[in-house]
Design an enzyme around this catalytic site. Structure first.
Site, short mmCIF file in Angstrom:
data_model
loop_
_atom_site.label_atom_id
_atom_site.label_comp_id
_atom_site.label_asym_id
_atom_site.label_seq_id
_atom_site.Cartn_x
_atom_site.Cartn_y
_atom_site.Cartn_z
N LYS A 73 0.80 -1.23 0.00
CA LYS A 73 0.00 0.00 0.00
C LYS A 73 0.83 1.28 0.00
O LYS A 73 0.45 2.28 -0.60
CB LYS A 73 -0.95 0.00 1.20
CG LYS A 73 -2.12 -0.96 1.03
CD LYS A 73 -3.06 -0.86 2.21
CE LYS A 73 -4.33 -1.64 1.98
NZ LYS A 73 -5.34 -1.36 3.00
N ARG A 158 -1.77 3.80 21.98
CA ARG A 158 -0.75 3.49 22.99
C ARG A 158 0.59 4.01 22.47
O ARG A 158 0.77 4.21 21.25
CB ARG A 158 -0.71 1.99 23.27
CG ARG A 158 -0.29 1.16 22.08
CD ARG A 158 -0.18 -0.29 22.46
NE ARG A 158 0.34 -1.05 21.34
CZ ARG A 158 0.60 -2.35 21.36
NH1 ARG A 158 0.36 -3.05 22.43
NH2 ARG A 158 1.08 -2.95 20.31
N ASP A 160 3.40 3.38 21.14
CA ASP A 160 4.24 2.42 20.43
C ASP A 160 4.81 3.11 19.20
O ASP A 160 4.72 4.34 19.07
CB ASP A 160 3.45 1.16 20.07
CG ASP A 160 2.20 1.47 19.25
OD1 ASP A 160 2.05 2.61 18.78
OD2 ASP A 160 1.37 0.56 19.07
N TYR A 236 -14.10 -7.09 11.90
CA TYR A 236 -15.31 -7.81 11.48
C TYR A 236 -15.27 -9.29 11.83
O TYR A 236 -16.23 -10.02 11.58
CB TYR A 236 -15.62 -7.59 9.99
CG TYR A 236 -14.45 -7.77 9.06
CD1 TYR A 236 -14.10 -9.02 8.58
CD2 TYR A 236 -13.71 -6.67 8.66
CE1 TYR A 236 -13.04 -9.17 7.73
CE2 TYR A 236 -12.63 -6.81 7.81
CZ TYR A 236 -12.30 -8.07 7.34
OH TYR A 236 -11.23 -8.23 6.49
#
Ligand code: NAD
Length: 289
Positions: A73, A158, A160, A236
């Site tokens: 991507k 968070r 990270d 999902y």
């Protein structure tokens, strides 16, 4: 199945690795056949070392275009001749359209998210939303929401590597849209409570709540939820995460990630064919998968 492939049939590719599990070929081919569009959609499992060749083949084979998934991507962005506004802001693409050898990159995940909200009659234009997550899915959602006119977005993650990486990107998105965006550490519970209270939508765009930690939730204090706060989980599988269960128990409208999945495919279909995807025909494929 009746053979409808002729010498004129055009190709749309799906380039990713792994990809054999994908439901996209079934969705896209069902839609192409339903509208009698002379094209087929095929998955090609290919790693990073073959991306350049695969992109070149879109031109060489005069393909209609392609979908991209992990790990391509971001890598494909510099290979495009043009980018949509959203793709520029996200810095990633999942759809390529070929117009006589000119390749334009689009990102339809955010569009899919916004369309699925409309489908459920959830209106957040001009309002504030809170999103947990700062990865690929979250960035696509934030960009499209900002472009579509969401007034303010509170982003929680968070601390990270995603937190650090997204900082500059959020500033860039804010500069290029009319949306006010602020980033917080997910441990800032007081701020989170306040932001959620002022929000018209809460989104989970992390994978927290998926197998094997089905009992996990991105927020632990469920008193932040309320009946008039719709909650959207991009997950999902499972169809109903712990977060959605807790929201539903408080009377809130809830949505899982199937709508986003469906409408990001519909947006890509429309870019290639110029036609609206027959949603009712493909919905069962997504729901039963
Ligand atoms: P990513 O790897 O780019 O980002 C992961 C995000 O989750 C980061 O913000 C990371 O900080 C956060 N995270 C990970 N573990 C966490 C934890 N234990 N606690 C808190 N935060 C944590 O992944 P992505 O592509 O953005 O995907 C995220 C989720 O969205 C996945 O579940 C994916 O299946 C789903 N997704 C759904 C759709 C759809 O169409 N419905 C599309 C894309 C992604």
């Amino acid at each position: 199945m009746e053979n409808t492939i002729t010498g004129h049939t055009r190709l749309i590719g799906l380039f990713a690795d792994p990809i054999r599990h994908s439901v996209s070929p079934m969705i896209q081919n069902t839609a192409l056949q339903a509208l009698e569009i002379d094209a087929v959609y095929l998955a090609f499992e290919l790693g990073e070392e073959r991306l350049t060749q695969a992109i070149d083949s879109i031109r060489a084979l005069d393909m209609l275009g392609a979908n991209l998934s992990m790990p391509h991507k971001m890598a494909a962005v510099p290979m495009m001749d043009e980018l949509s506004e959203a793709a520029k802001l996200v810095g990633a693409i999942n759809t390529i359209v070929n117009e006589n050898g000119k390749l334009t990159g689009y990102t339809t995940d955010g569009t899919g998210f916004m369309r699925s909200l409309k489908d459920q009659e959830i209106d957040i234009i001009g309002k504030k939303m809170t999103i947990i997550g700062a990865g690929g899915a979250a960035t696509a959602i934030i960009v499209q929401a900002a472009l579509d006119g969401v007034k303010e977005i509170a982003v929680y993650n968070r601390r990270d590597e995603f937190f650090e990486k997204v900082k500059e990107k959020l500033i860039y998105i804010e500069k290029n849209t009319d949306c006010s965006i602020h980033l917080h550490d997910l441990t800032e519970q007081e701020e989170l409570t306040k932001d959620i209270l002022e929000s018209g939508l809460l989104v989970n765009a992390t994978g927290v709540g998926m197998k094997p930690n089905l009992d996990a939730s991105p927020i632990e204090d469920f008193t932040m939820l309320r009946a008039d706060l719709p909650v959207y989980d991009v997950i999902y599988t499972p169809r109903e995460t712990r977060l959605l269960k807790e929201a539903k128990a408080r009377g809130a409208k809830t949505m899982n990630g199937l709508g986003m999945l469906l409408y990001q495919g519909a947006a890509a279909f429309e870019l290639w064919t110029g036609k609206e995807m027959p949603i009712e025909k493909v919905k069962p494929i997504i729901e039963n998968n």
